[in-house]
Structure formats: C-alpha cells, structure tokens
Design an enzyme around this catalytic site. Structure first.
Site, PDB file in Angstrom:
ATOM      1  N   ALA A 110       0.692  -1.300  -0.059  1.00 43.03           N
ATOM      2  CA  ALA A 110       0.070  -0.017  -0.010  1.00 43.03           C
ATOM      3  C   ALA A 110       1.048   1.183   0.123  1.00 43.03           C
ATOM      4  CB  ALA A 110      -1.248   0.009   1.328  1.00 43.03           C
ATOM      5  N   LYS A 111       0.433   2.207   0.026  1.00 42.81           N
ATOM      6  CA  LYS A 111       1.132   3.639   0.012  1.00 42.81           C
ATOM      7  C   LYS A 111      -0.102   4.854   0.184  1.00 42.81           C
ATOM      8  CE  LYS A 111       5.301   5.058   0.068  1.00 42.81           C
ATOM      9  NZ  LYS A 111       6.468   4.208   0.690  1.00 42.81           N
TER      10      LYS A 111
END
Ligand code: NAD
Length: 423
Positions: A110-111
């Site tokens: 994720a980011k």
C-alpha cells in the site's frame, strides 16, 4: 501488455510497470493473473478540510492505494510532499507488494500521500491534517487491513497521531495499526537503523561474489538522511572506506575516506550543509559523486539518479539501491552490459519494512524484543532473501533486479491461485 516509452524515462509509475512487464513475461504469467496483479486493489482519494493557524480553512488532497492484500494486510508509508501524485502513490504501492514478497513477510503493498509542504506547515497544522486523513480512512486502516508507516515528510510523531486517532475511533488503544512509532508507545528497537543496517548486510553478502573484502571496498553514498547516514556509520564501523558522500546541498569526494562520526556530527547534530564539512574532500554536485572511483555506489536520496544518459559513467562494481527507484528502467540495460552487480531497491532497502513487520508482531503479542534479537532476525531475513534472489538470477539467467521481481510475482501468484478468485 502496456509499452514503455523512452519519453517517460523519469516517470516512476512507468518504470515500475516496465520491470513488472519484463518479469511477468519471463515467468510466462498467464494473462488473467497479469491483469490482476498489474492493477491496484483499491484507490481512495480524500479531501481533507483543515483550519490553518491563520483561521483560513484549507482543503488538502490525500490518497491511499491498496495494491494487494493477497499475502496479508497491506503495508506502506504515508508521504507528505507538495508533488505527490496518484500515479506516484500507485507505483510505490505496487513496489511495496513486491518488496514484502521478496523478503517473504506476510504483507501486501500500500502507499499513501497528502499533497502539502510540511516545511511550510506548523506542528498543529500537520497534526490536524494527519488526524483528519486518518479519520477519513479509519475504516480502511487496521492491523489486519492496512498498516501505514512513515515516509517522506512524515515521522514517528506522525505515526503517533495516526495511532491515537485510529484508537479513538475504535474506543481502545491499538498500537499495531501503524509501524515506525516511538519505542515508548509500541515501536520496535532497531527500527530507525533497520534500512541502513539492511544495506550493510546485503553489501557484506555481495563482496565475496566479486572477490572483494570490506577493507578493500570504497563506498560512495548519496543522501545523508535516515538511510544514508545510518548506512555510512554502520559501514564505516564495519571497516568499509566511505570515500564519497552527498546531500541536497552537494557532494564531497575524498579518496582517503571520511571520518564518518565527525561528518555525522557536522550534518546531523549540528545541522550544517554537508559540502562545507571541514574534514577534507573535493566538492562536486550531489549527482557527480555517484560517478567517482569506488567499488560500491549507494544512492540513498531520491529517484532517477542513474539514467540511460549517465549509467555508462558509473565506475562502481556494486550498485546497492538504498533509495526507492534511484535507477531508471532504461539504465538497467547499460548496467547489465557493464556487468555491474545490482542489488535492487526492492531487496536492498527492505530492512525497513522487515523491522516494521517485527514491530507489528511485537505489538500483537504484547512482548518486546531486545535490540540484539531484532538485529539477528533482520540479519537472517536479509541474508536469506539476498541468496534467494541471486540464486534465482543465476538459475534463470536474468539480472538481479528482474530475478527479484520474478520471485516476488511468483510468490504472490502462487497464493492467489491457492486462494482463488472470490465470487
Ligand atoms: P531523509 O529525508 O531522511 O533523507 C534524504 C537525504 O537525501 C537527505 O540527506 C537529503 O539532503 C538528501 N537529498 C534530498 N534531495 C537530494 C538531491 N536532489 N540530491 C542529493 N541528495 C538529496 O530520507 P530517508 O528516509 O533517508 O530516505 C531516503 C530514500 O530511501 C528515499 O528514496 C526513501 O523512499 C528510501 N527508503 C527509506 C526507508 C526508511 O526506512 N527511511 C526505507 C526504504 C526506502
């Protein structure tokens, strides 16, 4: 499959896709799985209303991208920077999936990011941005869903605010929702040094393959922040000779080697510009230092430093990528041609996410490890991952970078096939 255009050499999303494409082709990945893994699982945009200290109401744009939850909850940093784009966050989210798979920890990628300039915001404004961003995403965060961490422009304090906001929504304290927290509130010992230590460990592993030893290895490090300065200190202590250093103000090269503790004191404790260090060395630009004589070059600052244009000028035998994306996809070919031993970012700088995983484990079990235990476990993970990538590269006659991607994609695809497609 998408094509990679030379006009986009500096687009990080295109670069990430280019490597994914090559690795997927080499693996003979079936078309359906290719499409599944190429696209993110979810992209969320939030508009964050924040009352500034001046009394003016401002609205900031934030993103969170979940690339994959196939191997576990997704994991990735939150970036506060003025030039954050959805493309960039998407690229970094997919890189996190591959990075977690390379070191075989049970997370997907994720980011997140918020378009803002932290240098122009007060602590109170940053706190309000962080809390509202977390509140908007509180149903998507969680120890079993998505576990954020610090990235550019965010730090331990930001993670403390995320943890507190999430916990207030859940009506109980949940430390495992973020990593990179202060040790006093559920952080892990050894987390701050983990990325730099991981870089030392993979360099140690690479040396004998090239007939080198620590005392005969000159090292150039670009970037003297959390990653670069820790790598410089640990490598200096281990007997490497640090001959080149650089930060945003410029670079220095000294063939006799730097006194790293003095340099560290000058830059980190005194906050002075690195090129003005009185300990000697020729001044040059931060990029030029990468092309000076050395055995190991370790970019640990920003992306796109080694490009198709300049790759031929590298003199190092080992390129160890501390930063994310310091080498463009177009430079890969030239590096292969020159026979540079590349330790790609998704392997080299994975020490940080590995100790983040240890932090998450410790929070969930409520029992905290000694620093020596964290270091030993990190050692085991980095060495094993390095050996697996290099063995894979040799077996399949591909570069270390493509091997790392192939290994990671293969691991994700394997679990995806076991789980099957829901509905
Ligand atoms: P940081 O902000 O602590 O340090 C960045 C350093 O790079 C500073 O010394 C800064 O002066 C220098 N710099 C900035 N712009 C530059 C330029 N144009 N030329 C030369 N130097 C420049 O950041 P960090 O945490 O050390 O992260 C560095 C890189 O490592 C980033 O790419 C980051 O994504 C990556 N990374 C960090 C971690 C981590 O645990 N911190 C983990 C994995 C990857």
């Amino acid at each position: 499959m998408a094509t990679f255009s030379p006009h986009n050499e500096l687009n990080v999303y295109q670069a990430a896709e280019a490597r994914f494409e090559i690795a997927a082709k080499m693996l003979g990945l079936e078309d359906g799985l290719y499409r599944y893994m190429r696209y993110p699982n979810k992209e969320i945009t939030v508009y964050i209303p924040v009352m500034l200290d001046s009394g003016r109401l401002e609205v900031f744009t934030g993103y969170r991208v979940h690339h994959s939850i196939v191997r576990g909850p997704c994991k990735g940093g939150i970036r506060f920077a003025p030039d954050v784009t959805l493309d960039e966050v998407r690229a970094l989210a997919s890189e996190m999936t591959w990075k977690c798979a390379v070191v075989n920890i049970p997370f997907g990628g994720a980011k997140g990011g918020v378009i803002c300039d932290p240098s122009k915001l007060s602590a109170g404004e940053l706190e309000r941005i962080t809390r509202r961003y977390t509140a908007e995403l509180s149903e998507w965060f969680g120890p079993e869903r998505d576990v954020p961490a610090p990235d550019l422009g965010t730090n331990e304090q930001t993670m403390a605010w995320v943890m507190d906001t999430y916990s207030m929504h859940q009506r109980r304290t949940i430390t495992a929702v973020v990593t990179g927290k202060p040790v006093e509130m559920g952080g892990s010992r050894g987390r701050r040094e983990a990325t730099g230590r991981g870089l030392l460990l993979v360099c140690d592993r690479a040396l004998p393959r090239l007939g080198l030893s620590r005392d005969r290895a000159r090292v150039v490090i670009q970037g003297f922040g959390n990653v670069g300065s820790v790598a410089a200190s640990l490598m200096h202590q281990a007997g490497y000779c640090i001959v080149g250093v650089a930060d945003i103000h410029g670079g220095l090269y000294n063939e006799k080697g730097f006194d790293v503790p003095k340099l560290e004191n000058w830059v980190r404790q005194q906050g002075r510009p690195l090129p003005e260090f009185p300990g000697g060395g020729a001044r040059m630009s931060a990029q030029e230092v990468l092309f000076q004589p050395c055995e190991i070059v370790l970019p640990a600052a920003i992306e796109n430093q080694i490009t198709r244009e300049n790759a031929r000028r590298l003199q190092a035998r080992i390129l160890c990528e501390g930063a994310n994306g310091p080498t463009t996809a177009y430079a890969d070919e030239e590096l292969d041609r020159k026979g540079v031993f590349v330790i790609p970012d998704i392997l080299a700088n994975a020490g940080g996410v590995t100790v983040s995983y240890f932090e998450w484990v410790q929070d969930r079990q409520g029992l905290f490890w000694r620093e020596s235990e964290v270091i030993q476990r990190l050692h085991d993970v980095m060495e094993q991952s390095f050996d697996e990538v290099v063995r894979y590269a040799e077996t399949h006659s591909v570069s270390n970078r493509i091997a790392a991607y192939m290994l990671a994609i293969d691991r994700v695809a394997f679990v995806l096939k076991l789980r099957g497609i829901y509905a």
